[in-house]
Design a protein around this motif. Structure first.
Motif, short mmCIF file in Angstrom:
data_model
loop_
_atom_site.label_atom_id
_atom_site.label_comp_id
_atom_site.label_asym_id
_atom_site.label_seq_id
_atom_site.Cartn_x
_atom_site.Cartn_y
_atom_site.Cartn_z
N ILE A 141 0.82 -1.21 0.00
CA ILE A 141 0.00 0.00 0.00
C ILE A 141 0.86 1.25 0.00
O ILE A 141 0.56 2.22 -0.71
CB ILE A 141 -0.98 -0.04 1.21
N ARG A 163 -6.95 1.28 -5.08
CA ARG A 163 -6.08 1.34 -6.25
C ARG A 163 -4.61 1.19 -5.85
O ARG A 163 -3.85 0.45 -6.47
CB ARG A 163 -6.31 2.68 -6.96
N SER A 164 -4.24 1.90 -4.81
CA SER A 164 -2.86 1.86 -4.35
C SER A 164 -2.45 0.45 -3.93
O SER A 164 -1.38 -0.04 -4.30
CB SER A 164 -2.65 2.80 -3.16
N ILE A 165 -3.29 -0.17 -3.17
CA ILE A 165 -2.91 -1.47 -2.61
C ILE A 165 -2.88 -2.53 -3.70
O ILE A 165 -1.98 -3.36 -3.75
CB ILE A 165 -3.85 -1.86 -1.45
N ILE A 218 -8.90 -5.75 3.91
CA ILE A 218 -9.61 -4.64 3.29
C ILE A 218 -11.13 -4.81 3.43
O ILE A 218 -11.85 -3.87 3.80
CB ILE A 218 -9.25 -4.54 1.79
N LEU A 249 1.94 5.97 -7.36
CA LEU A 249 0.87 6.64 -8.10
C LEU A 249 0.93 8.14 -7.86
O LEU A 249 0.74 8.94 -8.78
CB LEU A 249 -0.49 6.08 -7.67
N ARG A 270 -8.91 5.45 -3.83
CA ARG A 270 -7.46 5.64 -3.99
C ARG A 270 -6.68 4.60 -3.20
O ARG A 270 -5.64 4.13 -3.65
CB ARG A 270 -7.08 7.05 -3.51
N MET A 271 -7.20 4.26 -2.04
CA MET A 271 -6.52 3.24 -1.24
C MET A 271 -6.56 1.90 -1.96
O MET A 271 -5.55 1.21 -2.07
CB MET A 271 -7.16 3.10 0.13
N SER A 284 -6.63 11.96 1.40
CA SER A 284 -6.76 10.53 1.12
C SER A 284 -5.65 9.75 1.83
O SER A 284 -5.87 8.66 2.36
CB SER A 284 -6.67 10.27 -0.38
N TRP A 331 -6.50 9.45 5.43
CA TRP A 331 -7.61 8.50 5.58
C TRP A 331 -7.10 7.06 5.49
O TRP A 331 -7.46 6.19 6.26
CB TRP A 331 -8.65 8.76 4.49
N GLY A 370 2.47 1.43 -3.47
CA GLY A 370 1.47 1.76 -4.48
C GLY A 370 1.05 3.22 -4.41
O GLY A 370 1.02 3.91 -5.42
N PHE A 378 -7.25 4.03 8.13
CA PHE A 378 -7.87 2.75 7.79
C PHE A 378 -6.97 1.59 8.20
O PHE A 378 -7.42 0.62 8.84
CB PHE A 378 -8.13 2.71 6.28
N ILE A 425 -13.93 8.52 -2.38
CA ILE A 425 -12.73 8.83 -3.16
C ILE A 425 -11.47 8.33 -2.46
O ILE A 425 -10.54 7.82 -3.08
CB ILE A 425 -12.63 10.35 -3.45
N HIS A 426 -11.48 8.44 -1.14
CA HIS A 426 -10.30 7.97 -0.38
C HIS A 426 -10.20 6.46 -0.44
O HIS A 426 -9.11 5.90 -0.60
CB HIS A 426 -10.39 8.44 1.06
N ALA A 427 -11.33 5.81 -0.29
CA ALA A 427 -11.33 4.34 -0.34
C ALA A 427 -10.90 3.87 -1.73
O ALA A 427 -10.17 2.88 -1.87
CB ALA A 427 -12.72 3.81 0.00
#
Lengths: 191, 191
Positions: free
Chosen positions: A150, B148-150, B180, A157, B145-146, A172, A175, A153, A179, B141-143
């Motif tokens: 994470i 996507r990142s992970i 997740i 990005l 991006r997370m 983000s 956040w 990634g 999480f 939006i934060h979820a």
DNA sequence: AGCCTAAAGCTAATGCCATTAGCCTGGGTG
DNA sequence: CACCCAGGCTAATGGCATTAGCTTTAGGCT
């Protein structure tokens, strides 16, 4: 013609700086030589080839990341440590995209490649972050891989401007840290 | 000398296949020409340059990922959708590392670059995954991006053999998905 | 069937880059 | 103070991308 007084470390540092400035893919012996005020062939007295120069930059990047993480984690634990580690990595990738690209693209050459311990230091630091949470030892490796994924990634990005600008990326990021922190506190996270 | 019957799509497909086989960094007009049984200059009748060929490969990769995600998410939701999306992306990156590298390294050329909608389709699919969870709209939006990142981070590290072999990577992957999923179900995930 | 044209392939040429070979000299060592 | 070797140089090679301009093909039109 006075001597330039170069050595492998100087050349590597110049290459790393240039990789950060113009991108790893544009790095060439020519630009490094020009930056150092020297003709391209002269560099071969210090590095074998562009490939090994890139490999050296990768080791430098891994070492620097490891050092910065270690420093950032001094005296903190739990969520503070998680935040510190995440911010440190993100900042490093943003400031040194060329070095980081070299590091992530590098492959160990042999069993005693200095790249291996350099990368391991980073993993050790991330492991230290996790030690601040109560995680089943059997799940630690999974949590470590997830954390690495994470952070890598997101930083990647972000450095590539992969996120739209509509919403603040910092928000983000915060956040996401929340999480992860929350999840790592939850006992049954691994089931 | 009979005609080869090439067009931009054929050249792009050959380039993509080669990028997957030998690595994006080793892709050259020469190898593409050889693969197609043609001399290098002939390719310029179909693509402007190696740079635009790479960009086309990036668009192809983004489109394929979007298609596969869309297909994989048909009729599933919640954890099943999350699992399907994650597995699909991981498999794609493993099978097509060259295309994926092109996609992640690409930057939109202009406002009407086909790359943009191609990438957006992927994000739409990931958004669909999240719609199976009860997430505060402000946090979506934060979820996203997370997520996507992970997924990007894990797939990238995995494809680069970045994980040690001591512990099964599949197991870590499943654990991560569980983490997740669990976190997204927890109401206060965003605080 | 036969021409005609635009596209598709080719060869030749340019210029950049990495890399190697071999020369030359600065500056520290005996 | 002479020696010698490391570190810089120039020259040369070969691969690559790319451009220019020639040749030929293949299909459309008469």
């Amino acid at each position: 013609m006075p001597r330039a007084g170069l050595d492998a470390a100087t050349v590597t540092e110049a290459g790393a700086a240039l990789a950060d400035e113009i991108g790893l893919d544009r790095l060439s012996m020519s630009v490094v030589a020009e930056r150092l005020g020297v003709k391209p062939p002269s560099l071969y007295k210090h590095v074998d080839s562009l490939a090994t120069l890139t490999h050296r930059i990768a080791i430098l990047g891994a070492t620097e990341v490891g050092d910065e993480l270690r420093d950032a984690l001094q005296g903190v634990s739990g969520r503070a440590a998680l935040t510190a580690a995440a911010q440190t990595l993100r900042r490093y990738v943003k400031e040194h995209p060329g070095r980081y690209a070299a590091t992530t693209g590098a492959r160990p050459i042999g069993p005693d490649d200095p790249l291996v311990p350099a990368v391991e230091r980073t993993l050790t630091s991330l492991g230290a972050v996790l030690s601040g949470y109560e995680i089943d030892p059997a799940d630690t490796i999974h949590a470590l891989r997830m954390l690495r994924s994470i952070l890598h990634g997101f930083a990647t990005l972000d450095a590539a401007d992969g996120f739209q600008i509509d919403t603040d990326v910092d928000e983000s990021f915060a956040w996401m840290i929340g999480f992860i922190d929350h999840g790592l506190r939850t006992p049954a996270s691994g089931v």
